[in-house]
Design an enzyme around this catalytic site. Structure first.
Site, PDB file in Angstrom:
ATOM      1  CG  ASP A 199      -1.801   1.219   1.234  1.00 22.22           C
ATOM      2  OD1 ASP A 199      -1.605   2.237   0.527  1.00 22.22           O
ATOM      3  OD2 ASP A 199      -2.587   1.297   2.511  1.00 22.22           O
ATOM      4  CG  ASP A 248      -5.255   0.467   0.812  1.00 23.06           C
ATOM      5  OD1 ASP A 248      -4.962  -0.705   0.848  1.00 23.06           O
ATOM      6  OD2 ASP A 248      -5.544   0.931   1.777  1.00 23.06           O
ATOM      7  CG  ASP A 249      -2.511  -3.719  -0.273  1.00 22.38           C
ATOM      8  OD1 ASP A 249      -2.575  -2.717   0.387  1.00 22.38           O
ATOM      9  OD2 ASP A 249      -2.979  -4.748   0.432  1.00 22.38           O
ATOM     10  N   GLY A 287      18.186  -6.324   0.265  1.00 24.56           N
ATOM     11  CA  GLY A 287      18.179  -7.603  -0.349  1.00 24.56           C
ATOM     12  C   GLY A 287      17.040  -8.406  -0.432  1.00 24.56           C
ATOM     13  CG  ASN A 288      13.705 -10.872   1.153  1.00 26.57           C
ATOM     14  OD1 ASN A 288      12.485 -10.748   1.331  1.00 26.57           O
ATOM     15  ND2 ASN A 288      14.070 -12.062   0.609  1.00 26.57           N
ATOM     16  CG  ASP A 305      -6.995  -3.940   0.977  1.00 30.18           C
ATOM     17  OD1 ASP A 305      -5.579  -3.595   1.795  1.00 30.18           O
ATOM     18  OD2 ASP A 305      -7.152  -2.987   0.655  1.00 30.18           O
ATOM     19  CE1 TYR A 332      -3.394  -1.391  11.840  1.00 34.80           C
ATOM     20  CE2 TYR A 332      -3.780   0.700  11.830  1.00 34.80           C
ATOM     21  CZ  TYR A 332      -4.060  -0.581  11.418  1.00 34.80           C
ATOM     22  OH  TYR A 332      -4.785  -0.737  10.299  1.00 34.80           O
ATOM     23  CE  LYS A 355      -4.768  -6.658  11.123  1.00 35.43           C
ATOM     24  NZ  LYS A 355      -4.401  -6.745  12.417  1.00 35.43           N
ATOM     25  CG  ASP A 404      -3.658  -5.194   3.628  1.00 37.67           C
ATOM     26  OD1 ASP A 404      -4.479  -5.515   4.655  1.00 37.67           O
ATOM     27  OD2 ASP A 404      -3.184  -3.952   3.511  1.00 37.67           O
ATOM     28  CE  LYS A 409      -3.968 -33.601 -14.802  1.00 32.41           C
ATOM     29  NZ  LYS A 409      -4.609 -34.750 -15.537  1.00 32.41           N
ATOM     30  NE  ARG A 445      -9.920   5.320  13.654  1.00 34.10           N
ATOM     31  CZ  ARG A 445      -9.283   6.182  13.104  1.00 34.10           C
ATOM     32  NH1 ARG A 445      -7.940   6.180  12.962  1.00 34.10           N
ATOM     33  NH2 ARG A 445      -9.784   7.349  12.796  1.00 34.10           N
TER      34      ARG A 445
END
Ligand code: MG
Length: 390
Positions: free
Chosen positions: A11, A51-52, A102-103, A130, A231, A234, A236, A245, A268
């Site tokens: 987001d 919103d992501d 790196g990640n 989300d 916080y 969230k 998401d 298969k 929130r």
């Protein structure tokens, strides 16, 4: 052919609140990523859930590859510049760290990746959540991979007879990844005992038991609050799920998601509401940001995607959504009262903590059972039998 499917989402700002990305920020990400088609990537697809912004990529670099993660990180950074220029709300919200290391794991964006030996008909489902936490997929995944009431393939298809192995993450553990590996069906009750607590435990991966090298599911299990210490929105989760298969069929996931289980998230990130299956590119709901999930079906050949099919867009799902709406409205009628609002253990990173700590000075501790407003027996007599002064 050995291919990796990587889903990385973040987001980075919404129009008029926590609603949806702007067309321009989506375009920045799309342009940056599609530029790498035929170079770093085999294929790519960009969409949004609420919103992501989600980046879905195929490549041969394996999981946790720094180049792939850097591509997504830089695409989100460029889009954040655009989001700031447009004054979008929460611009750069999920990019919690300054420098790429790196990640993307631990930096804010969610990621789910599977490396696989491509089957002749490789069928995939990408789940994009989300306004909910990583545990939001616990029940649907449990039902689809461990419960023959929902997943008849466990009885009917030999490829599924041996069941699946669940890798479950303890999301409250901050120092390193605390993971437990449990086989279904033998450890079904242990799996259930953990997955019921969607705020703490989340399915991280599911593997075939009969074909031990075949991974069925990867779920992004980042907890933003454990990164930021407060916080900040969230989590998401994204997920990659292989289907058909030797795995449950695409349509066996439908009834599991139609349950619309109550999960933590929403406004929130502090409430419980039912998880609503929605079409791709759905705007977050102004009804209290009800948790949502979209499901995209892909076929893949030599790493190239065909699709997606929008799996929660067929007519059946409007009725499911109506039921989910009823559940959501009913829950919201009781406002802040638990379980509509999450328990304190989940609110400890928010503003209610300072409110409660300000009350600390006003608390008194009674001694020996005495009450603050004890009345003497004669006072009671006066109240019960005395003249009414008015
Ligand atoms: Mg979001």
């Amino acid at each position: 052919m050995r291919v990796t499917v990587s889903v990385i989402k973040a987001d980075i700002g919404g129009v008029g609140g926590h609603t949806q990305p702007s067309a321009e920020t989506l375009a920045v990400v799309r342009e940056r990523v599609t530029h790498e088609r035929g170079r770093l990537l085999i294929d790519a697809f960009v969409c949004n859930t609420g919103d992501d912004i989600a980046i879905i990529m195929s490549h041969v670099k394996g999981t946790d590859n720094p180049d792939i993660h850097q591509l997504a990180w830089e695409a989100f950074l460029s889009a954040t510049d655009k989001a700031k220029a447009q004054g979008l709300y929460g611009a750069g919200q999920d990019l919690l760290k300054e420098a790429f290391s790196g990640n993307v794991r631990g930096l804010g964006p969610g990621s789910a990746e599977i490396e696989l030996d491509e089957r002749p008909s490789e069928a995939l489902m990408v789940l994009l959540g989300d306004k909910c936490g990583p545990g939001a997929f616990n029940l649907p995944l449990y039902l689809a991979f461990a419960d023959p009431m929902y997943s008849p393939g466990l009885m009917l298809s030999e490829g599924l007879h041996d069941g699946f192995t669940f890798h479950i993450m303890d999301m409250d553990h901050i120092e390193g990844d605390r993971v437990i590996v449990l086989d279904a069906p033998e450890r079904l009750y242990d799996i259930a005992a953990l997955l019921r607590d969607t705020n703490r435990y989340a399915v991280e991966a599911i593997w075939s038991r009969q074909y031990a090298s075949e991974q069925a599911v990867a779920v992004g299990t980042t907890r933003l609050r454990n990164i930021a210490g407060r916080y900040v929105g969230k989590d998401d989760p994204p997920a990659v799920v292989r289907v058909q298969k030797i795995f449950p069929a695409t349509e066996e996931f439908g009834p599991a998601f139609a349950v619309g289980p109550f999960v933590g998230g929403d406004t929130r990130g502090s409430h419980n509401l039912p998880l609503m299956p929605v079409p791709m590119n759905t705007t977050a709901s102004t009804f209290f940001c009800v948790p949502m999930v979209s499901a995209l079906g892909f076929s893949m050949h030599e790493g190239k995607f065909t699709g997606p099919v929008d799996l929660f867009a067929d007519p059946f799902w409007s009725r499911v959504r109506e039921r989910t709406v009823e559940k959501a409205i009913e829950m919201r009628r009781q406002g802040f009262f638990e379980p509509a609002m999450l328990p304190m253990s989940e609110l400890e990173y928010g503003g209610i903590v300072s409110r409660l700590s300000r009350l600390d000075a006003q608390w008194t501790i009674r001694s020996n059972g005495a009450r603050a407003h004890d009345v003497s027996p004669s006072e009671v007599e006066a109240v019960v039998h005395g003249d009414d002064p008015d």
